[in-house]
Design a protein around this motif. Structure first.
Motif, PDB file in Angstrom:
ATOM      1  N   PHE A 157      46.674  37.531  22.338  1.00 46.57           N
ATOM      2  CA  PHE A 157      46.723  38.750  23.143  1.00 46.57           C
ATOM      3  C   PHE A 157      45.885  39.880  22.569  1.00 46.57           C
ATOM      4  CE2 PHE A 157      50.424  36.313  24.296  1.00 46.57           C
ATOM      5  CZ  PHE A 157      50.490  36.466  25.675  1.00 46.57           C
ATOM      6  N   ASP A 158      45.118  39.607  21.514  1.00 47.32           N
ATOM      7  CA  ASP A 158      44.252  40.654  20.963  1.00 47.32           C
ATOM      8  C   ASP A 158      43.142  41.069  21.917  1.00 47.32           C
ATOM      9  OD1 ASP A 158      45.710  40.947  18.687  1.00 47.32           O
ATOM     10  OD2 ASP A 158      44.403  39.753  17.400  1.00 47.32           O
ATOM     11  N   PRO A 159      42.449  40.152  22.595  1.00 47.31           N
ATOM     12  CA  PRO A 159      41.399  40.577  23.535  1.00 47.31           C
ATOM     13  C   PRO A 159      41.995  41.329  24.727  1.00 47.31           C
ATOM     14  CG  PRO A 159      41.152  38.261  22.937  1.00 47.31           C
ATOM     15  CD  PRO A 159      42.514  38.690  22.464  1.00 47.31           C
ATOM     16  N   PRO A 160      41.177  42.125  25.420  1.00 47.71           N
ATOM     17  CA  PRO A 160      41.656  42.843  26.612  1.00 47.71           C
ATOM     18  C   PRO A 160      42.121  41.888  27.707  1.00 47.71           C
ATOM     19  CG  PRO A 160      39.547  43.720  25.853  1.00 47.71           C
ATOM     20  CD  PRO A 160      39.792  42.463  25.071  1.00 47.71           C
ATOM     21  N   LEU A 161      42.853  42.429  28.657  1.00 49.03           N
ATOM     22  CA  LEU A 161      43.455  41.615  29.715  1.00 49.03           C
ATOM     23  C   LEU A 161      42.416  40.782  30.464  1.00 49.03           C
ATOM     24  CD1 LEU A 161      45.838  40.784  31.521  1.00 49.03           C
ATOM     25  CD2 LEU A 161      45.419  42.854  32.880  1.00 49.03           C
ATOM     26  N   LEU A 162      41.313  41.390  30.894  1.00 48.75           N
ATOM     27  CA  LEU A 162      40.334  40.649  31.679  1.00 48.75           C
ATOM     28  C   LEU A 162      39.696  39.518  30.872  1.00 48.75           C
ATOM     29  CD1 LEU A 162      38.528  43.389  33.813  1.00 48.75           C
ATOM     30  CD2 LEU A 162      40.084  41.600  34.595  1.00 48.75           C
ATOM     31  N   VAL A 163      39.539  39.723  29.576  1.00 48.93           N
ATOM     32  CA  VAL A 163      39.007  38.651  28.738  1.00 48.93           C
ATOM     33  C   VAL A 163      40.007  37.503  28.675  1.00 48.93           C
ATOM     34  CG1 VAL A 163      38.248  38.036  26.408  1.00 48.93           C
ATOM     35  CG2 VAL A 163      37.597  40.253  27.388  1.00 48.93           C
ATOM     36  N   VAL A 217      41.468  35.973  41.766  1.00 49.73           N
ATOM     37  CA  VAL A 217      41.222  36.773  40.560  1.00 49.73           C
ATOM     38  C   VAL A 217      40.119  37.792  40.807  1.00 49.73           C
ATOM     39  CG1 VAL A 217      40.408  36.675  38.166  1.00 49.73           C
ATOM     40  CG2 VAL A 217      42.063  34.986  39.000  1.00 49.73           C
ATOM     41  N   ALA A 218      39.053  37.379  41.505  1.00 47.16           N
ATOM     42  CA  ALA A 218      37.964  38.308  41.808  1.00 47.16           C
ATOM     43  C   ALA A 218      38.440  39.446  42.704  1.00 47.16           C
ATOM     44  CB  ALA A 218      36.810  37.551  42.463  1.00 47.16           C
ATOM     45  N   GLU A 219      39.267  39.116  43.698  1.00 46.25           N
ATOM     46  CA  GLU A 219      39.816  40.154  44.588  1.00 46.25           C
ATOM     47  C   GLU A 219      40.724  41.100  43.807  1.00 46.25           C
ATOM     48  OE1 GLU A 219      42.893  40.467  48.374  1.00 46.25           O
ATOM     49  OE2 GLU A 219      41.815  38.580  48.010  1.00 46.25           O
ATOM     50  N   TRP A 220      41.542  40.551  42.927  1.00 45.02           N
ATOM     51  CA  TRP A 220      42.427  41.369  42.089  1.00 45.02           C
ATOM     52  C   TRP A 220      41.615  42.313  41.215  1.00 45.02           C
ATOM     53  CZ3 TRP A 220      42.874  40.409  36.605  1.00 45.02           C
ATOM     54  CH2 TRP A 220      43.865  41.159  35.964  1.00 45.02           C
ATOM     55  N   ARG A 221      40.550  41.810  40.599  1.00 41.44           N
ATOM     56  CA  ARG A 221      39.721  42.662  39.749  1.00 41.44           C
ATOM     57  C   ARG A 221      39.041  43.759  40.556  1.00 41.44           C
ATOM     58  NH1 ARG A 221      34.283  42.741  38.605  1.00 41.44           N
ATOM     59  NH2 ARG A 221      33.681  43.638  36.576  1.00 41.44           N
ATOM     60  N   VAL A 277      42.266  46.135  39.757  1.00 43.63           N
ATOM     61  CA  VAL A 277      41.940  46.525  38.384  1.00 43.63           C
ATOM     62  C   VAL A 277      40.956  47.682  38.365  1.00 43.63           C
ATOM     63  CG1 VAL A 277      40.951  45.749  36.199  1.00 43.63           C
ATOM     64  CG2 VAL A 277      42.412  44.208  37.525  1.00 43.63           C
ATOM     65  N   GLN A 278      39.881  47.565  39.122  1.00 43.86           N
ATOM     66  CA  GLN A 278      38.895  48.643  39.115  1.00 43.86           C
ATOM     67  C   GLN A 278      39.443  49.919  39.738  1.00 43.86           C
ATOM     68  OE1 GLN A 278      35.264  47.096  40.831  1.00 43.86           O
ATOM     69  NE2 GLN A 278      34.745  45.948  38.980  1.00 43.86           N
ATOM     70  N   MET A 279      40.275  49.780  40.776  1.00 46.81           N
ATOM     71  CA  MET A 279      40.895  50.965  41.359  1.00 46.81           C
ATOM     72  C   MET A 279      41.835  51.633  40.361  1.00 46.81           C
ATOM     73  SD  MET A 279      41.136  53.070  43.805  1.00 46.81           S
ATOM     74  CE  MET A 279      40.051  52.151  44.904  1.00 46.81           C
ATOM     75  N   ARG A 280      42.579  50.819  39.615  1.00 44.12           N
ATOM     76  CA  ARG A 280      43.465  51.369  38.581  1.00 44.12           C
ATOM     77  C   ARG A 280      42.665  52.145  37.553  1.00 44.12           C
ATOM     78  NH1 ARG A 280      43.556  51.170  32.842  1.00 44.12           N
ATOM     79  NH2 ARG A 280      45.641  51.836  32.215  1.00 44.12           N
ATOM     80  N   HIS A 281      41.515  51.613  37.147  1.00 44.45           N
ATOM     81  CA  HIS A 281      40.696  52.300  36.151  1.00 44.45           C
ATOM     82  C   HIS A 281      40.187  53.637  36.701  1.00 44.45           C
ATOM     83  CE1 HIS A 281      41.243  48.885  33.777  1.00 44.45           C
ATOM     84  NE2 HIS A 281      40.089  48.253  33.946  1.00 44.45           N
ATOM     85  N   GLN A 282      39.817  53.672  37.979  1.00 47.24           N
ATOM     86  CA  GLN A 282      39.358  54.934  38.576  1.00 47.24           C
ATOM     87  C   GLN A 282      40.483  55.958  38.636  1.00 47.24           C
ATOM     88  OE1 GLN A 282      36.739  54.635  42.119  1.00 47.24           O
ATOM     89  NE2 GLN A 282      36.828  52.413  41.789  1.00 47.24           N
ATOM     90  N   VAL A 283      41.695  55.487  38.917  1.00 46.39           N
ATOM     91  CA  VAL A 283      42.851  56.401  38.938  1.00 46.39           C
ATOM     92  C   VAL A 283      43.165  56.900  37.543  1.00 46.39           C
ATOM     93  CG1 VAL A 283      45.325  56.568  39.392  1.00 46.39           C
ATOM     94  CG2 VAL A 283      43.838  55.393  41.025  1.00 46.39           C
TER      95      VAL A 283
END
Length: 432
Positions: free
Chosen positions: A301-307, A329-333, A337-343
């Motif tokens: 679990f050391d690498p980031p979630l997407l890795v 997975v691509a749709e989720w990202r 995921v990208q929307m979460r990062h923008q928020v």
């Protein structure tokens, strides 16, 4: 240029939270776009007396003007709650009935007359009735259903901006402004904009705000026997700290934020958290069933979630785990995921459509992971039993003899064994 007579559309709606602004003044919110074809205009009326007249020089920019009207309920929320409780308690437990019944209490006690307990707010939103005719150019429109709907949407957008300004500047604690907070019934009307114009056009428009109806008590249904049994399962797992309960709670909170509160930021963040907890749980289950030591599993679990998603799941479960293309997975990202990062990092305020896309991406991811576990049931039978409910397998058409055998392995002892191992992994992760 339109030859329609300039008109003003006015929309009245209740707002769920009392607002500390009074109807003795109006508040202008400018929208994008230039306004054409309007001269001096009456925007608000009180009876047949103009309340706000705007000169021609200020009718060049599209805007919404809002007034807040404060009313008093005939009974405070405290008295109303007492009445409702007493009505039921007097039948179920007569000895607990309140001596002073609803019929004998005054309509509104003096002590209950402050806004905290008895006030309500009606918003009056007025806009020059317009339709677009060029890029960010607006002209007078005739009264049509489609035009009234589009103008109402602009009014609600302006109202939400104004309520945001109110709560942020006054530091008033209130739920994020949302069209879901508007009442379910909106009353609308139009009248000529000129000072010497006619009175209100008739008949008035009556609009049902369906977004305000989600979650109302009237649409609750009675739980089925199967659902009550599943409630018992949930309580059993909750008492033993099983992490799937956190996933269910985060999903429920995300749905409530989206459909009831209209809080799209929170909805995106909650669904992202639900997905991360679920994915971590799935990976931990597989590592546990593979017999990995807690210290060894913690390093995964050391690498980031997407890795981790890209490197740890495919070899175990098969399927497409690449974050590009058209997979779950691509749709989720892309949508969550990208929307979460923008928020989280840019303070973005998602639209309802973006929040719905984020939720749908989360659901598709969860469904996809469950399907992969069903396909790998012989390799990870205990993981399947602890992660995927039988109802979910039935919904996917994935019930098999192997799946049934795996589900029979779900015992309290197995669950506690995994939870002890998981606690050790979490401790090791915190140290690293």
């Amino acid at each position: 240029m339109s030859d329609a007579r300039p008109r003003v559309a006015t929309y009245f709606a209740c707002y769920a939270d009392p607002v500390g602004l009074n109807g003795d003044r109006s508040h202008r919110v400018d929208l994008s776009g230039q306004l054409h074809g309007f001269g001096e205009s009456v925007i608000h009326w009180t009876g047949e007396t103009p309340f706000l007249t705007v000169p021609s020089s200020q009718m060049q920019q599209l805007f919404v003007s809002v007034r807040f009207h404060r009313g008093k309920k005939s009974r405070s929320v405290v008295d109303t709650a007492m009445d409702e409780l007493d009505l039921v308690a007097s039948q179920v437990a007569p000895n607990l009935a309140i001596d002073e019944g609803p019929a004998t209490r005054t309509a509104l006690d003096e002590d209950d007359a402050d806004d905290t307990w008895s006030s309500y707010t009606v918003v009056e939103m007025a806009i020059p009735l317009v339709k677009p005719f060029d890029h960010e150019q607006w002209q007078p429109a005739s009264v049509e259903d489609s035009v009234m709907g589009e103008n109402l949407t602009m009014c609600i957008e302006a109202l939400l901006h104004l309520l945001d300004a109110y709560r942020l500047v006054t530091k008033t604690v209130m739920r994020p402004p949302a069209r879901e907070r508007l009442g379910p019934f909106i009353l609308a009307g139009t009248r000529p904009a000129e000072l010497s114009g006619d009175s209100w056009d008739h008949p008035p428009y009556q609009v049902l705000n369906v977004f305000a109806l989600a979650g109302q008590p009237g649409i609750r249904r009675t739980a089925t026997e199967a659902e009550i049994r599943r409630m018992s399962t949930y309580l059993h797992q909750k008492a033993r700290r099983y992490p799937i309960t956190a996933v269910l709670e985060l999903q429920a909170d995300g749905e409530a934020a989206l459909e009831i509160a209209g809080d799209f930021r929170s909805s995106v963040m909650l669904y992202y958290s639900a997905g991360e907890v679920f994915l971590d749980l799935a990976l931990m289950l597989m590592l546990w069933e593979e017999g990995k030591a807690a210290s060894e599993a913690a390093l995964v679990f050391d690498p980031p979630l997407l890795v981790r998603v890209r490197t740890e799941y495919h070899t175990r479960l098969g399927g497409n785990w690449q974050p590009q293309g058209r997979s779950a997975v691509a749709e989720w990202r892309a949508n969550l995921v990208q929307m979460r990062h923008q928020v989280a990092h840019a303070g973005k305020s998602p639209t309802r459509e973006e929040a719905e896309a984020a939720r749908d991406a989360h659901r598709r991811l969860i469904e996809g992971v469950g399907t992969r576990f069903a396909a790998k049931v012989r390799r990870y039978p205990r993981s399947l039993s602890l992660l995927v409910a039988r109802e979910a397998l039935e919904r996917r058409g994935r019930v098999s003899r192997a799946a049934d055998d795996a589900l029979k392995q779900l015992t309290t002892e197995v669950m506690l064994e995994f939870l002890d191992w998981r606690d050790a992994v979490l401790i090791a992760r915190s140290k690293s």
